[in-house]
Motif scaffolding. Structure first.
Motif, PDB file in Angstrom:
ATOM      1  N   UNK A   1      15.713 -19.887   3.538  1.00 29.60           N
ATOM      2  CA  UNK A   1      16.748 -19.121   2.847  1.00 29.60           C
ATOM      3  C   UNK A   1      18.037 -19.923   2.842  1.00 29.60           C
ATOM      4  N   UNK A   2      18.704 -19.964   1.695  1.00 26.95           N
ATOM      5  CA  UNK A   2      20.035 -20.537   1.592  1.00 26.95           C
ATOM      6  C   UNK A   2      20.964 -19.485   1.017  1.00 26.95           C
ATOM      7  N   UNK A   3      22.086 -19.239   1.694  1.00 26.69           N
ATOM      8  CA  UNK A   3      23.026 -18.213   1.235  1.00 26.69           C
ATOM      9  C   UNK A   3      24.427 -18.533   1.727  1.00 26.69           C
TER      10      UNK A   3
ATOM     11  N   UNK B   1      13.572 -11.474   9.889  1.00 26.95           N
ATOM     12  CA  UNK B   1      13.746 -12.902  10.131  1.00 26.95           C
ATOM     13  C   UNK B   1      13.477 -13.262  11.587  1.00 26.95           C
ATOM     14  N   UNK B   2      13.909 -12.422  12.526  1.00 28.02           N
ATOM     15  CA  UNK B   2      13.664 -12.696  13.945  1.00 28.02           C
ATOM     16  C   UNK B   2      12.174 -12.651  14.248  1.00 28.02           C
ATOM     17  N   UNK B   3      11.472 -11.717  13.617  1.00 31.84           N
ATOM     18  CA  UNK B   3      10.017 -11.633  13.804  1.00 31.84           C
ATOM     19  C   UNK B   3       9.337 -12.893  13.280  1.00 31.84           C
ATOM     20  N   UNK B   4       9.726 -13.373  12.111  1.00 32.12           N
ATOM     21  CA  UNK B   4       9.131 -14.575  11.541  1.00 32.12           C
ATOM     22  C   UNK B   4       9.493 -15.815  12.359  1.00 32.12           C
ATOM     23  N   UNK B   5      10.702 -15.829  12.896  1.00 34.93           N
ATOM     24  CA  UNK B   5      11.148 -16.987  13.676  1.00 34.93           C
ATOM     25  C   UNK B   5      10.301 -17.197  14.924  1.00 34.93           C
ATOM     26  N   UNK B   6       9.779 -16.128  15.490  1.00 39.13           N
ATOM     27  CA  UNK B   6       8.945 -16.255  16.687  1.00 39.13           C
ATOM     28  C   UNK B   6       7.709 -17.101  16.430  1.00 39.13           C
ATOM     29  N   UNK B   7       7.252 -17.134  15.188  1.00 39.21           N
ATOM     30  CA  UNK B   7       6.072 -17.924  14.833  1.00 39.21           C
ATOM     31  C   UNK B   7       6.430 -19.199  14.080  1.00 39.21           C
ATOM     32  N   UNK B   8       7.707 -19.557  14.046  1.00 39.51           N
ATOM     33  CA  UNK B   8       8.115 -20.780  13.359  1.00 39.51           C
ATOM     34  C   UNK B   8       7.951 -20.704  11.858  1.00 39.51           C
ATOM     35  N   UNK B   9       8.244 -19.520  11.286  1.00 40.13           N
ATOM     36  CA  UNK B   9       7.993 -19.287   9.871  1.00 40.13           C
ATOM     37  C   UNK B   9       9.256 -19.241   9.013  1.00 40.13           C
ATOM     38  N   UNK B  10      10.440 -19.332   9.605  1.00 44.22           N
ATOM     39  CA  UNK B  10      11.649 -19.152   8.808  1.00 44.22           C
ATOM     40  C   UNK B  10      12.772 -20.042   9.301  1.00 44.22           C
ATOM     41  N   UNK B  11      13.616 -20.466   8.375  1.00 41.37           N
ATOM     42  CA  UNK B  11      14.866 -21.167   8.674  1.00 41.37           C
ATOM     43  C   UNK B  11      15.897 -20.698   7.664  1.00 41.37           C
ATOM     44  N   UNK B  12      17.130 -20.550   8.121  1.00 36.35           N
ATOM     45  CA  UNK B  12      18.202 -20.049   7.265  1.00 36.35           C
ATOM     46  C   UNK B  12      19.305 -21.094   7.169  1.00 36.35           C
ATOM     47  N   UNK B  13      19.775 -21.332   5.961  1.00 35.63           N
ATOM     48  CA  UNK B  13      20.923 -22.206   5.737  1.00 35.63           C
ATOM     49  C   UNK B  13      22.105 -21.380   5.276  1.00 35.63           C
ATOM     50  N   UNK B  14      23.229 -21.491   5.977  1.00 33.12           N
ATOM     51  CA  UNK B  14      24.454 -20.790   5.611  1.00 33.12           C
ATOM     52  C   UNK B  14      25.437 -21.802   5.040  1.00 33.12           C
TER      53      UNK B  14
END
Length: 355
Positions: free
Chosen positions: A163-165, A177-190
């Motif tokens: 995600x970029x926002x 997002x926290x749930x996905x992060x536990x499995x290494x499935x998400x990254x966010x760009x601010x």
């Protein structure tokens, strides 16, 4: 020309590439409208629905770190004057200027289309990027909720997501997002372009205050979501002096890395940006454009792969060196998080799996 209150583009300059010639004064009633009727009323944002047949876009660009993306909206109310997505509004026979930030399109069928495409037997999972064209968390997401609905499907399918926002509205979805992060499935760009509220008010007029974006980095990091910050674009003689101040703030908030891109001015963005400079920075407009052209091979924009994200010449080298030093001192990385694709499971349709 006076600025339009609360909007980024000074005018509604039309594209000349898709049968939309710029209107020239010819003495008719439109030229005298303001004098007769008074100032033009404040522009209001309108949203129309788009019904695409697919929602996952694909690209093979060698200088973009993803091959798949989803754009829930066309046009963006944030109104960033430098936005490289502005020219895409001409495909709707609308202006890349004020139309881009006031006449928006939503794709309410996106979640259903996404589910169908992920269920296709030949689908091969790879990270999907959101926010690559227009911001998935622009203000209209509050009512439409298309971004959250798509994220919920990706979370259900354990599908990797980038995600970029430039909006702290991303925090609304911190549970997914926290749930996905536990499995290494998400990254966010601010994206944090500047810390100066006076600059942001005209540069990104309807984007959240930079302090809110810094706070969003901290909240996401505390929740275990990998966050990467972007100082993009860097605009010489407008924002480049903030490099040494902004990078430490990003590090202190908990970002894992930070990157930048020098300003790009493709197609209609160049004349719109020139108008913006004339309105808001007439004292340095020529200087800013001269530096930009020096970084772009003597042109307003250099579209070549490899060069378009980096720039060239003395000014580009100087900004790159300063940024690298600031990043090293802050202990930040330039590397992005590697996401997992091996956990993907296709969405269940009406016929349940036997296994």
């Amino acid at each position: 020309m006076p600025p339009t209150h609360g909007r980024g583009a000074p005018t509604n300059q039309f594209s000349t590439r898709f049968n939309l010639p710029s209107r020239q004064a010819d003495g008719d009633w439109l030229d005298a409208m303001e004098g007769i009727d008074g100032p033009t009323p404040r522009l209001r944002t309108t949203v129309r629905q788009l019904t695409p047949r697919t929602i996952i876009s694909r690209n093979a660009s060698p200088d973009i770190g993803f091959s798949q993306s989803i754009n829930a909206y066309a046009g963006c109310e944030h109104g960033c004057i430098y936005c490289y997505a502005r020219p895409s509004h001409a495909w709707h026979d609308l202006s890349p200027g004020l139309d881009f930030e006031t006449r928006l399109f939503a794709k309410p069928d996106a979640p259903a289309l996404l589910r169908a495409e992920l269920a296709h037997p030949r689908y091969i999972p790879a990270p999907i990027a959101m926010g690559t064209n227009t911001d998935p968390y622009q203000p209209i997401e509050r009512e439409w909720g298309i971004t959250r609905a798509c994220i919920a499907i990706l979370a259900e399918c354990r599908h990797p997501l980038m995600i970029t926002t430039k909006s702290d509205r991303v925090l609304r979805d911190i549970d997914l997002l926290a749930d996905m992060a536990q499995d290494g499935l998400v990254a966010v760009g601010i994206s944090v372009t500047s810390l100066d509220p006076k600059v942001i008010r005209t540069l990104e007029p309807r984007a959240p205050h930079p302090d809110k974006r810094i706070a969003a980095i901290a909240r996401l990091a505390d929740a275990g979501v990998p966050v990467h910050a972007c100082m993009s674009p860097i605009i010489p003689a407008i924002t480049d002096h903030e490099i040494e101040t902004l990078v430490p703030r990003i590090a202190a908030a908990g970002a894992r890395g930070v990157s930048f891109i020098p300003i790009r001015l493709p197609n209609e963005v160049a004349p719109l940006f020139r108008q913006w400079l004339d309105v808001h920075y007439p004292d340095r407009a020529d200087k800013v454009m001269a530096i930009i052209r020096s970084m772009r091979g003597g042109r307003d924009n250099d579209p070549r792969f490899g060069d378009r994200m980096r720039g060239q010449g003395v000014w580009a080298d100087l900004i790159r060196s300063r940024f690298a030093i600031a990043r090293r001192r802050a202990g930040l990385s330039a590397d992005r998080v590697t996401l997992r694709s091996d956990l993907f499971r296709p969405p269940q349709g009406p016929q349940l799996s036997l296994f």
